[in-house]
Design a protein around this motif. Structure first.
Motif, PDB file in Angstrom:
ATOM      1  N   GLU A  81       0.787  -1.206  -0.038  1.00 45.28           N
ATOM      2  CA  GLU A  81       0.239  -0.125  -0.164  1.00 45.28           C
ATOM      3  C   GLU A  81       1.029   1.545   0.107  1.00 45.28           C
ATOM      4  O   GLU A  81       0.370   2.092  -0.443  1.00 45.28           O
ATOM      5  CB  GLU A  81      -1.372   0.040   1.228  1.00 45.28           C
ATOM      6  N   GLU A  82       2.202   0.641   0.091  1.00 43.35           N
ATOM      7  CA  GLU A  82       3.047   2.321   0.400  1.00 43.35           C
ATOM      8  C   GLU A  82       3.543   2.969  -1.632  1.00 43.35           C
ATOM      9  O   GLU A  82       3.996   3.344  -1.256  1.00 43.35           O
ATOM     10  CB  GLU A  82       4.161   2.144   1.111  1.00 43.35           C
ATOM     11  N   SER A  83       3.219   1.354  -2.130  1.00 42.18           N
ATOM     12  CA  SER A  83       4.462   2.329  -3.519  1.00 42.18           C
ATOM     13  C   SER A  83       2.604   1.742  -4.285  1.00 42.18           C
ATOM     14  O   SER A  83       1.680   1.216  -3.357  1.00 42.18           O
ATOM     15  CB  SER A  83       4.955   0.795  -3.836  1.00 42.18           C
ATOM     16  N   ARG A  84       2.558   2.209  -5.431  1.00 43.67           N
ATOM     17  CA  ARG A  84       2.063   1.331  -6.162  1.00 43.67           C
ATOM     18  C   ARG A  84       1.546  -0.446  -6.509  1.00 43.67           C
ATOM     19  O   ARG A  84       0.732  -0.701  -7.236  1.00 43.67           O
ATOM     20  CB  ARG A  84       2.085   1.979  -8.126  1.00 43.67           C
ATOM     21  N   VAL A  87      -1.709  -2.163  -6.088  1.00 44.69           N
ATOM     22  CA  VAL A  87      -2.653  -1.837  -7.607  1.00 44.69           C
ATOM     23  C   VAL A  87      -2.836  -2.859  -8.510  1.00 44.69           C
ATOM     24  O   VAL A  87      -4.148  -3.658  -8.754  1.00 44.69           O
ATOM     25  CB  VAL A  87      -2.249  -0.350  -8.465  1.00 44.69           C
ATOM     26  N   SER A 118      -7.852  -1.806  -2.285  1.00 44.26           N
ATOM     27  CA  SER A 118      -7.477  -1.343  -1.918  1.00 44.26           C
ATOM     28  C   SER A 118      -7.915   0.778  -1.891  1.00 44.26           C
ATOM     29  O   SER A 118      -8.257   0.816  -3.129  1.00 44.26           O
ATOM     30  CB  SER A 118      -5.843  -1.026  -1.712  1.00 44.26           C
ATOM     31  N   ARG A 120      -6.372   2.812  -2.151  1.00 46.56           N
ATOM     32  CA  ARG A 120      -5.360   3.665  -3.280  1.00 46.56           C
ATOM     33  C   ARG A 120      -5.589   3.495  -4.469  1.00 46.56           C
ATOM     34  O   ARG A 120      -5.425   3.130  -5.901  1.00 46.56           O
ATOM     35  CB  ARG A 120      -3.720   2.933  -2.819  1.00 46.56           C
ATOM     36  N   HIS A 121      -6.599   2.145  -5.153  1.00 52.27           N
ATOM     37  CA  HIS A 121      -6.473   1.761  -6.155  1.00 52.27           C
ATOM     38  C   HIS A 121      -7.823   2.290  -6.959  1.00 52.27           C
ATOM     39  O   HIS A 121      -7.417   2.443  -7.843  1.00 52.27           O
ATOM     40  CB  HIS A 121      -6.574  -0.059  -5.933  1.00 52.27           C
ATOM     41  N   GLU A 124      -7.841   5.868  -8.260  1.00 52.82           N
ATOM     42  CA  GLU A 124      -7.071   5.401  -9.656  1.00 52.82           C
ATOM     43  C   GLU A 124      -7.670   5.711 -10.485  1.00 52.82           C
ATOM     44  O   GLU A 124      -8.850   5.751 -10.466  1.00 52.82           O
ATOM     45  CB  GLU A 124      -6.281   4.137 -10.182  1.00 52.82           C
ATOM     46  N   ARG A 156     -11.602  10.699   1.590  1.00 51.60           N
ATOM     47  CA  ARG A 156     -11.069  10.850   0.770  1.00 51.60           C
ATOM     48  C   ARG A 156     -11.795  11.864  -0.246  1.00 51.60           C
ATOM     49  O   ARG A 156     -13.340  12.076   0.677  1.00 51.60           O
ATOM     50  CB  ARG A 156     -11.027  10.009  -0.176  1.00 51.60           C
TER      51      ARG A 156
END
Ligand code: C2E
Ligand code: MG
Ligand code: MG
Ligand code: MG
Length: 284
Positions: A81-84, A87, A118, A120-121, A124, A156
Motif C-alpha cells: 500500500e505504500e507503493s503502487r 494496484v 485498496s 489507493r486502487h 486511481e 478521501r
C-alpha cells in the motif's frame, strides 16, 4: 553509553530508520517479482446464512514464497500500500476472482465472491474502466462480484468516491463496507452511497455473546442495515456461541473459522462443482 550520548543516539535512531527503510524496499522488490512470477495465490473463505448454507465467499490473497512458504497479507499488504504495488496485486486478485465466478456461473452453480479493494486502487483514474473491461472480458453476471472497501475511503474526496461507486454500481457490481464500525467516518456517507452490505468487524463479534455492549453494537449495526435495506455479514465467527448469538438476527450472514478457514480458491471451487453435480444427480 549510546543512551547518554545525544550524538550517538541520533546515529542509532538513523540506523534503525535506515534498516527499516531497506527492509521495506527489499520486501517491495520481492513482492514485485512475486507478482510477475505468479507467486500470489487466491484463497476463498465461505460465507454462510443462518442455516449454514454457503451464500458467498471472500477472496483473500496469499503469497507463496519459494523459500518461506505461505505468507499472510498482514506482512505484505502494508508495504504494497505504500507503493503502487497494491494496484497490481488488487488487479490480479480481481481478475482471478472473476475467472472463478465465471467458472461457477458456466457450471450453473453461481456464487457471489467479494474482493478487497485498496483505497489507493479505487482512487486511481482508471479504476472504473478496469472494472468495465473486466466485466466484458470475463462475461460474468456483474451482481456476482462484490467489492469490499473500508471506511477510510470515505475520508478521501467524497464527491469523487460517490460518483465512481454510482457508476460501478450502475454496471451491476455490488459494494460492501469492510471492518464496519472501526473507522472514524460519520454515518452520513451510508445514505449517499450505493452500498449493498456491511461487514461487522470481528472485534465486535469476539465478545458479543457475553459482552452486553458489544451485543448492543451488533444489534445497532443490524438495525441500521435493516432500515437502509442492506445486507450484513459478521466477521470472525470462531465458536458455536458466536454463531448461536448471531442467528438471533434474521438474515445476518456469517464468516469465520467455525464455518471454514480460507482455502486455495481453485480447489475449493472444484470441490463445490463436484458436490453440486453429485447432488443434482441424486435428485433425479
Ligand atoms: P479482511 O478483509 O477484513 O479479511 C478478514 C480477515 O480475517 C482475513 O485475514 C481472514 O483470514 C481472517 N479471518 C477469517 N475468519 C476468521 C476468524 O474466525 N477469526 C479470526 N481471528 N480471523 C478470521 P487475512 O486473510 O490474513 O487478511 C487480512 C487483511 O488483509 C484483510 O482483512 C484485508 O484487509 C487484507 N487483504 C487480504 N487480501 C487482500 C487483497 O487481495 N487486496 C487487498 N487490498 N487487501 C487484502
Ligand atoms: Mg475483507
Ligand atoms: Mg474485515
Ligand atoms: Mg480489513
Amino acid at each position: 553509553r549510546a543512551m547518554l550520548d545525544g550524538g550517538n543516539r541520533v546515529v542509532f535512531f538513523e540506523e534503525s530508520m535506515a534498516r527499516q527503510a531497506r527492509q521495506h524496499f527489499e520486501l517491495a522488490q520481492a513482492l514485485q517479482a512475486a507478482i510477475e512470477q505468479n507467486q500470489l495465490r487466491l484463497y476463498l473463505q465461505p460465507q454462510v446464512n443462518g442455516s449454514g448454507v454457503v451464500v458467498g465467499a471472500e477472496s483473500l490473497v496469499r503469497w507463496e514464497h519459494p523459500q518461506r512458504g505461505l505468507i499472510l497479507p498482514a506482512e505484505f499488504i502494508p508495504v504494497a500500500e505504500e507503493s503502487r504495488l497494491i494496484v497490481a496485486l488488487d488487479r490480479w486478485m480481481l481478475r482471478r476472482t472473476c475467472e472463478l465466478i465465471a467458472e461457477m456461473q458456466r457450471n450453473a452453480c453461481p456464487l457471489r465472491i467479494s474482493v478487497n479493494i485498496s483505497p489507493r486502487h479505487f482512487i486511481e483514474a482508471g479504476f472504473v474502466d478496469d472494472i468495465q473491461r473486466l466485466l466484458e472480458s470475463s462475461a460474468i453476471n456483474p451482481s456476482l462480484l462484490m467489492l469490499e472497501v473500508t471506511e477510510s475511503l470515505m475520508i478521501r474526496n467524497m464527491d469523487d468516491v460517490v460518483a465512481k461507486m454510482k457508476t460501478i454500481s450502475a454496471m451491476g457490481v455490488c459494494f460492501s463496507i469492510d471492518d464496519f464500525g472501526t473507522g472514524y467516518s460519520s454515518l452520513a456517507y451510508l445514505k449517499r452511497l450505493p452500498i449493498h452490505e456491511l461487514k461487522i468487524d470481528q472485534s465486535f463479534i469476539r465478545d458479543a455473546p457475553a459482552d452486553a455492549n458489544d451485543a448492543l453494537l451488533v444489534a445497532m449495526i443490524q438495525s441500521i442495515a435493516t432500515i437502509l435495506n442492506i445486507e450484513t455479514v459478521a466477521e470472525g465467527v470462531e465458536t458455536r456461541e458466536h454463531s448461536e448469538f448471531l442467528t438471533r438476527f434474521p438474515g445476518l450472514i456469517q464468516q469465520g473459522y467455525l464455518h471454514g478457514r480460507p482455502q486455495p480458491g481453485t480447489a475449493w471451487v472444484k470441490k463445490r462443482l463436484e458436490q453440486s453435480r453429485t447432488s443434482s444427480h441424486a435428485g433425479h
